[in-house]
Write a protein that holds these residues in place. Structure first.
Motif, PDB file in Angstrom:
ATOM      1  N   ALA A  66       0.869  -1.126   0.153  1.00 52.70           N
ATOM      2  CA  ALA A  66      -0.015  -0.011   0.048  1.00 52.70           C
ATOM      3  C   ALA A  66       0.973   1.328   0.223  1.00 52.70           C
ATOM      4  CB  ALA A  66      -0.831   0.162   1.201  1.00 52.70           C
ATOM      5  N   GLU A  67       0.411   2.390  -0.644  1.00 54.36           N
ATOM      6  CA  GLU A  67       1.005   3.827  -0.693  1.00 54.36           C
ATOM      7  C   GLU A  67      -0.076   4.587   0.132  1.00 54.36           C
ATOM      8  OE1 GLU A  67       2.587   4.826  -4.363  1.00 54.36           O
ATOM      9  OE2 GLU A  67       3.190   2.657  -5.030  1.00 54.36           O
ATOM     10  N   ALA A  68       0.864   5.712   0.876  1.00 49.68           N
ATOM     11  CA  ALA A  68       0.116   6.834   1.161  1.00 49.68           C
ATOM     12  C   ALA A  68       0.769   7.872   0.891  1.00 49.68           C
ATOM     13  CB  ALA A  68       0.209   6.774   2.786  1.00 49.68           C
ATOM     14  N   GLY A  69       0.049   9.026   0.808  1.00 49.25           N
ATOM     15  CA  GLY A  69       0.314  10.483   0.192  1.00 49.25           C
ATOM     16  C   GLY A  69       0.651  11.411   1.589  1.00 49.25           C
ATOM     17  N   ASP A  70       0.341  10.761   2.806  1.00 49.16           N
ATOM     18  CA  ASP A  70       0.419  11.674   3.700  1.00 49.16           C
ATOM     19  C   ASP A  70       0.562  10.696   5.043  1.00 49.16           C
ATOM     20  OD1 ASP A  70      -2.126  11.608   5.300  1.00 49.16           O
ATOM     21  OD2 ASP A  70      -2.951  12.279   3.320  1.00 49.16           O
ATOM     22  N   GLY A  71       1.066  11.501   6.305  1.00 49.18           N
ATOM     23  CA  GLY A  71       1.122  10.645   7.542  1.00 49.18           C
ATOM     24  C   GLY A  71      -0.066  10.076   8.190  1.00 49.18           C
ATOM     25  N   ARG A  72      -1.324  10.843   8.078  1.00 47.02           N
ATOM     26  CA  ARG A  72      -2.286  10.144   8.791  1.00 47.02           C
ATOM     27  C   ARG A  72      -2.848   8.928   8.002  1.00 47.02           C
ATOM     28  NH1 ARG A  72      -3.632   9.309  13.127  1.00 47.02           N
ATOM     29  NH2 ARG A  72      -3.025  11.594  13.680  1.00 47.02           N
ATOM     30  N   GLU A  73      -2.818   9.230   6.504  1.00 45.00           N
ATOM     31  CA  GLU A  73      -3.278   8.010   5.722  1.00 45.00           C
ATOM     32  C   GLU A  73      -2.320   6.754   5.832  1.00 45.00           C
ATOM     33  OE1 GLU A  73      -4.081   6.864   1.120  1.00 45.00           O
ATOM     34  OE2 GLU A  73      -2.832   8.753   1.618  1.00 45.00           O
ATOM     35  N   ALA A  74      -0.933   6.992   6.246  1.00 48.25           N
ATOM     36  CA  ALA A  74       0.107   6.042   6.310  1.00 48.25           C
ATOM     37  C   ALA A  74      -0.346   5.207   7.609  1.00 48.25           C
ATOM     38  CB  ALA A  74       1.463   6.630   6.349  1.00 48.25           C
ATOM     39  N   VAL A  75      -0.668   5.856   8.898  1.00 47.09           N
ATOM     40  CA  VAL A  75      -1.041   5.344   9.928  1.00 47.09           C
ATOM     41  C   VAL A  75      -2.217   4.237   9.749  1.00 47.09           C
ATOM     42  CG1 VAL A  75      -1.827   5.326  12.291  1.00 47.09           C
ATOM     43  CG2 VAL A  75       0.113   7.058  11.527  1.00 47.09           C
ATOM     44  N   GLU A  76      -3.249   4.796   9.192  1.00 50.20           N
ATOM     45  CA  GLU A  76      -4.421   4.115   8.669  1.00 50.20           C
ATOM     46  C   GLU A  76      -4.181   2.816   7.971  1.00 50.20           C
ATOM     47  OE1 GLU A  76      -6.850   6.842   6.935  1.00 50.20           O
ATOM     48  OE2 GLU A  76      -7.423   8.067   8.783  1.00 50.20           O
TER      49      GLU A  76
END
Length: 215
Positions: free
Chosen positions: A31-41
Motif C-alpha cells: 500500500a502507498e500513502a501520500g500523507d502521515g495520517r493515511e500512512a497510519v491508517e
C-alpha cells in the motif's frame, strides 16, 4: 515475503522507491500513502512488516506517525526515508522507535539492503548518518563511555555478548549462528536487554554497545 507500506507526499518518489523495491522478488509494497495520517491508517489495516515513512508529510509528519505506530502496532518495523540528515531528525526518529534511517540521495541498493536488514530484525542507518553519529560520540567520549559501561554491566554475560553483536549490526539469525542459540532465544535476549536498559530499539542498543567499547 517482506511486506511494506510506503508513505511519501511526492508521487514521483513513491514510484521510484516502489520500482527499486520491486527488483527484489521477496519485497512487496502492499500500500502507498501520500500523507502521515493515511500512512497510519494503512499500516493499521495491512499490518505490514515494515512502514517506510517520509519525514516531511502533510496532515501528520513521519516522525509523529512513527510515534503513533510504535504505540498502536509495535510489531511493525519503521524505516524513515528522507532528504534530510540533520541530527534533530535522526535523534527523534530513533527515540520514536525507528529501526532504519535512509537518505533519498543514497545509492538505490541501500533501499534493498536496509529493508532486508530491518525485516531480519537488525537496525540499519545510511552510512552517511552512521558516520555522523560516530563522529558525534567522539565529543566527551570518556564520560559517555563510563556511563555506557555501567549500563551494560547491568546485563548478564550472555546478554553482554548479544548486545555486542547487535552493535556490530548483526541480525537475530546471525547472532543465533554466532552464539549457537535458537533465533527465538536471541529475540528474547534482545527484548530483555531493551527493557532492562530502558532502550526503545536496536539502534539505541548498537550505539550503547559502541559507547561502552563493545564494538
Amino acid at each position: 515475503m517482506i511486506r511494506v507500506v510506503l508513505a511519501d507526499d511526492e508521487a514521483m518518489i513513491r514510484v521510484g522507491v516502489r520500482s527499486i523495491l520491486a527488483t527484489d522478488p521477496e519485497i512487496e509494497v502492499v500500500a502507498e500513502a501520500g500523507d502521515g495520517r493515511e500512512a497510519v491508517e494503512l499500516v493499521r489495516a495491512h499490518r505490514p512488516d515494515i512502514a517506510m515513512l517520509d519525514i516531511r508529510m502533510p496532515r501528520l509528519d513521519g516522525l509523529s506517525a512513527a510515534a503513533e505506530l510504535r504505540a498502536a502496532v509495535p510489531d511493525v518495523a519503521i524505516i524513515m526515508l528522507t532528504t534530510f540528515d540533520e541530527d534533530e531528525y535522526v535523534a527523534r526518529a530513533l527515540a520514536d522507535g525507528a529501526a532504519g534511517f535512509l537518505l533519498k540521495a543514497a545509492d538505490p541498493r541501500e533501499l534493498i539492503i536496509g529493508v532486508r536488514a530491518v525485516a531480519d530484525g537488525a537496525a540499519y542507518l545510511s552510512p552517511r548518518i552512521a558516520q555522523k553519529i560516530i563522529a558525534r560520540l567522539g565529543g566527551g567520549q570518556l564520560s559517555r563511555a563510563d556511563a555506557a559501561r555501567k549500563q551494560v554491566e547491568l546485563l548478564s554475560p550472555r546478554e553482554r555478548q548479544v548486545v555486542a553483536l547487535v552493535g556490530r549490526g548483526m541480525s537475530n539469525q546471525e547472532i543465533a549462528g554466532e552464539l549457537f542459540l535458537s533465533e527465538g532465544t536471541v529475540k528474547s535476549h534482545v527484548s530483555a536487554i531493551l527493557l532492562r536498559l530502558g532502550l526503545n530499539n536496536r539502534v539505541q542498543a548498537a550505539i550503547l554497545a559502541y559507547e561502552a567499547g563493545y564494538v
